[in-house]
Design a protein around this motif. Structure first.
Motif, PDB file in Angstrom:
ATOM      1  N   VAL A  35     -31.380  12.351   5.933  1.00 42.11           N
ATOM      2  CA  VAL A  35     -31.409  12.310   7.395  1.00 42.11           C
ATOM      3  C   VAL A  35     -30.086  12.872   7.910  1.00 42.11           C
ATOM      4  N   ILE A  36     -30.154  13.794   8.856  1.00 43.52           N
ATOM      5  CA  ILE A  36     -28.963  14.429   9.398  1.00 43.52           C
ATOM      6  C   ILE A  36     -28.906  14.191  10.899  1.00 43.52           C
ATOM      7  N   ASN A  37     -27.885  13.469  11.345  1.00 43.37           N
ATOM      8  CA  ASN A  37     -27.697  13.205  12.779  1.00 43.37           C
ATOM      9  C   ASN A  37     -28.970  12.684  13.433  1.00 43.37           C
ATOM     10  N   GLY A  38     -29.632  11.760  12.764  1.00 45.89           N
ATOM     11  CA  GLY A  38     -30.837  11.149  13.317  1.00 45.89           C
ATOM     12  C   GLY A  38     -32.112  11.946  13.126  1.00 45.89           C
ATOM     13  N   LYS A  39     -32.046  13.069  12.421  1.00 44.60           N
ATOM     14  CA  LYS A  39     -33.238  13.881  12.163  1.00 44.60           C
ATOM     15  C   LYS A  39     -33.623  13.769  10.692  1.00 44.60           C
ATOM     16  N   ILE A  40     -34.866  13.345  10.437  1.00 42.58           N
ATOM     17  CA  ILE A  40     -35.340  13.178   9.062  1.00 42.58           C
ATOM     18  C   ILE A  40     -35.803  14.526   8.531  1.00 42.58           C
ATOM     19  N   LEU A  83     -24.872   4.893  11.699  1.00 44.65           N
ATOM     20  CA  LEU A  83     -24.921   6.154  10.968  1.00 44.65           C
ATOM     21  C   LEU A  83     -25.716   7.223  11.714  1.00 44.65           C
ATOM     22  N   SER A  84     -25.970   7.008  12.996  1.00 41.16           N
ATOM     23  CA  SER A  84     -26.831   7.925  13.754  1.00 41.16           C
ATOM     24  C   SER A  84     -26.267   9.335  13.840  1.00 41.16           C
ATOM     25  N   GLN A  85     -24.954   9.478  13.771  1.00 38.81           N
ATOM     26  CA  GLN A  85     -24.319  10.795  13.858  1.00 38.81           C
ATOM     27  C   GLN A  85     -23.770  11.237  12.504  1.00 38.81           C
ATOM     28  N   LYS A  86     -24.302  10.690  11.436  1.00 39.31           N
ATOM     29  CA  LYS A  86     -23.811  10.986  10.091  1.00 39.31           C
ATOM     30  C   LYS A  86     -24.957  11.502   9.205  1.00 39.31           C
ATOM     31  N   PRO A  87     -24.614  12.196   8.130  1.00 37.37           N
ATOM     32  CA  PRO A  87     -25.641  12.512   7.127  1.00 37.37           C
ATOM     33  C   PRO A  87     -25.924  11.268   6.290  1.00 37.37           C
ATOM     34  N   VAL A  88     -27.196  10.983   6.058  1.00 33.36           N
ATOM     35  CA  VAL A  88     -27.588   9.708   5.447  1.00 33.36           C
ATOM     36  C   VAL A  88     -28.647   9.942   4.359  1.00 33.36           C
ATOM     37  N   LYS A  89     -28.488   9.218   3.283  1.00 35.93           N
ATOM     38  CA  LYS A  89     -29.552   9.096   2.281  1.00 35.93           C
ATOM     39  C   LYS A  89     -30.318   7.821   2.577  1.00 35.93           C
ATOM     40  N   VAL A  90     -31.636   7.922   2.665  1.00 34.65           N
ATOM     41  CA  VAL A  90     -32.492   6.761   2.912  1.00 34.65           C
ATOM     42  C   VAL A  90     -33.383   6.556   1.699  1.00 34.65           C
ATOM     43  N   THR A 115     -29.973   2.424   3.469  1.00 37.55           N
ATOM     44  CA  THR A 115     -29.268   3.639   3.877  1.00 37.55           C
ATOM     45  C   THR A 115     -27.947   3.761   3.139  1.00 37.55           C
ATOM     46  N   TYR A 116     -27.542   5.017   2.898  1.00 38.28           N
ATOM     47  CA  TYR A 116     -26.270   5.308   2.246  1.00 38.28           C
ATOM     48  C   TYR A 116     -25.670   6.544   2.919  1.00 38.28           C
ATOM     49  N   GLU A 117     -24.419   6.455   3.335  1.00 38.90           N
ATOM     50  CA  GLU A 117     -23.787   7.606   3.983  1.00 38.90           C
ATOM     51  C   GLU A 117     -23.515   8.708   2.965  1.00 38.90           C
ATOM     52  N   LEU A 118     -23.796   9.962   3.368  1.00 35.33           N
ATOM     53  CA  LEU A 118     -23.534  11.129   2.531  1.00 35.33           C
ATOM     54  C   LEU A 118     -22.280  11.851   3.016  1.00 35.33           C
ATOM     55  N   ASN A 119     -21.749  12.734   2.174  1.00 35.39           N
ATOM     56  CA  ASN A 119     -20.514  13.442   2.515  1.00 35.39           C
ATOM     57  C   ASN A 119     -20.745  14.661   3.394  1.00 35.39           C
ATOM     58  N   ASN A 120     -21.869  15.346   3.179  1.00 38.26           N
ATOM     59  CA  ASN A 120     -22.080  16.625   3.852  1.00 38.26           C
ATOM     60  C   ASN A 120     -23.420  16.645   4.588  1.00 38.26           C
ATOM     61  N   SER A 121     -23.422  17.254   5.761  1.00 40.50           N
ATOM     62  CA  SER A 121     -24.641  17.320   6.561  1.00 40.50           C
ATOM     63  C   SER A 121     -25.679  18.229   5.927  1.00 40.50           C
ATOM     64  N   PHE A 122     -25.224  19.366   5.386  1.00 42.54           N
ATOM     65  CA  PHE A 122     -26.171  20.284   4.763  1.00 42.54           C
ATOM     66  C   PHE A 122     -25.734  20.564   3.336  1.00 42.54           C
ATOM     67  N   TYR A 123     -26.560  21.253   2.621  1.00 43.66           N
ATOM     68  CA  TYR A 123     -26.332  21.462   1.200  1.00 43.66           C
ATOM     69  C   TYR A 123     -25.165  22.413   0.955  1.00 43.66           C
TER      70      TYR A 123
END
Length: 281
Positions: A35-40, A83-90, A115-123
């Motif tokens: 999930v990136i900034n609230g977008k799955i 985590l709404s504005q963060k990259p997230v692993k669900v 949920t788990y916070e990720l380091n990067n928004s995209f790959y």
């Protein structure tokens, strides 16, 4: 905080009893989502894979388990965890409710969402050394059950221990026909010239979402031909590139298998297109 069957609880409040069927028999499934900034990302694909897997496992799908309901549950939890504005692993776990031995007394399910916070928004392409080896102590049994993200992952566990003990970054799994099926944590793609191969679902590989998206991308490219076909171990050292795909890493290039070193030119090209697809999807 986690979502346990619709209730938002502190981590320490969420417990399972010792009769839990996923704990006792591996009678459970899981789905890993980015999930990136609230977008799955690729939500429709994840949702329908989960529903199809539950049907294969003869689980009773709750009436409220619509894509809208589960999406809302995910986003509420992400918001609760700031985590709404963060990259997230669900991670969604689904398990058949307690009762019975091998034969369950009910087909109703319970579920949890974490949920788990990720380091990067995209790959981002990992270009560090990444060496793999075949894991041949146990085989993946080809067929429909092997394609599910079930909670029975003994081969993956033992393969991970083997990799750690022998200083490999990952292992490649083979099925009973000695065909290379996948890596411990994702699908495998083999590049030779302008041909890109990946194992077919019937060989027992995971029905991966990133695999599916990458196949769609490659089929639209004029420069490459995509083949879903069985892969022999002998093809690995003849390949130009090998890479692994999953929803969290995106594309992980393999730099070494036995005496062969590999480039990552195609992986880099495809990762850019995968990121574009993720933004649009």
């Amino acid at each position: 905080m986690i979502n346990f069957e619709g209730d938002i609880l502190e981590d320490q409040q969420a417990t399972i009893n010792l009769d839990n069927r996923s704990f006792n028999y591996g009678d459970g499934l899981f789905e890993t989502i980015r999930v990136i900034n609230g977008k799955i990302m690729f939500w429709e694909d994840h949702y329908f894979r989960l529903m199809a897997s539950m049907r294969i496992m003869r689980m009773e799908i709750p009436m409220e388990f619509s894509p809208e309901f589960l999406e809302e549950q995910i986003l509420i939890l992400i918001e609760k965890n700031n985590l709404s504005q963060k990259p997230v692993k669900v991670k969604i776990n689904v398990f058949r409710k307690s009762g019975g031995l091998y034969k369950p007394t009910t087909r109703e399910i319970g579920y949890s969402i974490r949920t788990y916070e990720l380091n990067n928004s995209f790959y981002i392409l990992n270009e560090n050394n990444y060496e793999v080896e075949l894991f041949k102590d146990h085989y993946v049994n080809s067929g429909l059950l092997a394609t599910l993200k079930s909670t029975a992952k003994q081969i993956n566990i033992l393969g991970s221990i083997f990799a750690e003990e022998n200083d490999y970054d990952n292992c490649l799994l083979v099925n009973e026909n000695k065909s290379v099926v996948e890596a411990l944590n994702g699908n495998l793609f083999v590049v030779k010239g302008n041909v890109i191969k990946t194992a077919p679902i019937k060989d027992g590989c995971l029905n991966g979402i990133t695999r599916k998206k990458l196949i769609e991308i490659i089929k639209k490219l004029d420069d490459f031909t995509l083949e879903e076909t069985s892969i022999s171990p002998f093809e690995l050292q003849k390949a130009d590139e090998l890479f692994i795909t999953n929803v969290i890493a995106g594309i992980q290039p393999i730099t070494k298998y036995r005496k062969k070193n590999f480039t990552n030119t195609v992986a880099k090209q495809l990762l850019a297109k995968l990121n574009t697809t993720a933004r649009l999807g």
